[in-house]
Design a protein around this motif. Structure first.
Motif, short mmCIF file in Angstrom:
data_model
loop_
_atom_site.label_atom_id
_atom_site.label_comp_id
_atom_site.label_asym_id
_atom_site.label_seq_id
_atom_site.Cartn_x
_atom_site.Cartn_y
_atom_site.Cartn_z
N ASP A 152 13.70 14.32 -30.40
CA ASP A 152 14.24 12.99 -30.10
C ASP A 152 15.45 12.76 -31.00
O ASP A 152 15.84 13.64 -31.78
CB ASP A 152 13.17 11.91 -30.29
CG ASP A 152 12.67 11.79 -31.73
OD1 ASP A 152 13.21 12.47 -32.63
OD2 ASP A 152 11.75 11.00 -31.96
N ILE A 153 16.06 11.62 -30.89
CA ILE A 153 17.30 11.37 -31.64
C ILE A 153 17.07 11.36 -33.15
O ILE A 153 17.92 11.82 -33.91
CB ILE A 153 18.01 10.09 -31.16
CG1 ILE A 153 19.44 10.06 -31.71
CG2 ILE A 153 17.21 8.86 -31.51
CD1 ILE A 153 20.39 9.21 -30.92
N LYS A 205 17.43 13.23 -20.27
CA LYS A 205 16.93 11.87 -20.35
C LYS A 205 15.62 11.80 -19.56
O LYS A 205 15.57 12.17 -18.40
CB LYS A 205 17.95 10.90 -19.78
CG LYS A 205 17.74 9.48 -20.18
CD LYS A 205 18.95 8.66 -19.84
CE LYS A 205 18.74 7.25 -20.37
NZ LYS A 205 19.85 6.39 -20.03
N ILE A 206 14.58 11.36 -20.22
CA ILE A 206 13.29 11.16 -19.58
C ILE A 206 13.01 9.66 -19.66
O ILE A 206 12.76 9.13 -20.74
CB ILE A 206 12.18 11.97 -20.27
CG1 ILE A 206 12.50 13.46 -20.18
CG2 ILE A 206 10.83 11.65 -19.64
CD1 ILE A 206 11.55 14.36 -20.91
N LYS A 234 14.37 7.58 -22.63
CA LYS A 234 14.38 8.34 -23.88
C LYS A 234 15.28 9.55 -23.79
O LYS A 234 15.23 10.32 -22.82
CB LYS A 234 12.95 8.78 -24.22
CG LYS A 234 12.82 9.39 -25.58
CD LYS A 234 11.38 9.58 -25.96
CE LYS A 234 11.31 10.12 -27.38
NZ LYS A 234 9.96 10.13 -27.88
N LEU A 235 16.12 9.74 -24.79
CA LEU A 235 16.98 10.92 -24.89
C LEU A 235 16.20 12.06 -25.54
O LEU A 235 15.54 11.86 -26.56
CB LEU A 235 18.22 10.62 -25.72
CG LEU A 235 19.20 9.62 -25.14
CD1 LEU A 235 20.29 9.30 -26.15
CD2 LEU A 235 19.81 10.14 -23.85
N ILE A 236 16.31 13.24 -24.95
CA ILE A 236 15.65 14.43 -25.47
C ILE A 236 16.73 15.50 -25.68
O ILE A 236 17.59 15.70 -24.83
CB ILE A 236 14.58 14.96 -24.48
CG1 ILE A 236 13.54 13.88 -24.18
CG2 ILE A 236 13.94 16.24 -24.99
CD1 ILE A 236 12.71 13.46 -25.36
N PHE A 237 16.65 16.18 -26.81
CA PHE A 237 17.62 17.22 -27.15
C PHE A 237 16.85 18.53 -27.35
O PHE A 237 15.94 18.60 -28.16
CB PHE A 237 18.39 16.85 -28.42
CG PHE A 237 19.10 15.54 -28.31
CD1 PHE A 237 20.39 15.47 -27.82
CD2 PHE A 237 18.47 14.36 -28.69
CE1 PHE A 237 21.04 14.26 -27.70
CE2 PHE A 237 19.12 13.14 -28.58
CZ PHE A 237 20.40 13.09 -28.08
#
Length: 64
Positions: A2-3, A30-31, A34-37
């Motif tokens: 996550d961020i 993006k889920i 929520k941003l996922i990396f």
């Protein structure tokens, strides 16, 4: 990641990452909201000097 995990992994602030996401300059998914990396995507991005692939870079080249 996550961020919050990303800010611990690379030396960028949350606001910088959000700005880069809005300009599509960093690989992310993006889920929902929520941003996922992905760590592998981030490592590849770093190896390329912090530049994402463009469509032109993904096209095959032909020699005439």
């Amino acid at each position: 990641m996550d961020i919050n995990s990303l800010t611990n992994y690379i030396p960028l602030t949350k606001s910088t990452i959000y700005s880069m996401v809005s300009r599509n300059q960093i690989p992310y998914r993006k889920i929902g909201k929520k941003l996922i990396f992905n760590k592998e995507d981030i490592n590849n991005w770093i190896d390329k000097g912090g530049r994402k692939n463009t469509i032109e870079e993904n096209l095959p080249t032909f020699k005439l």
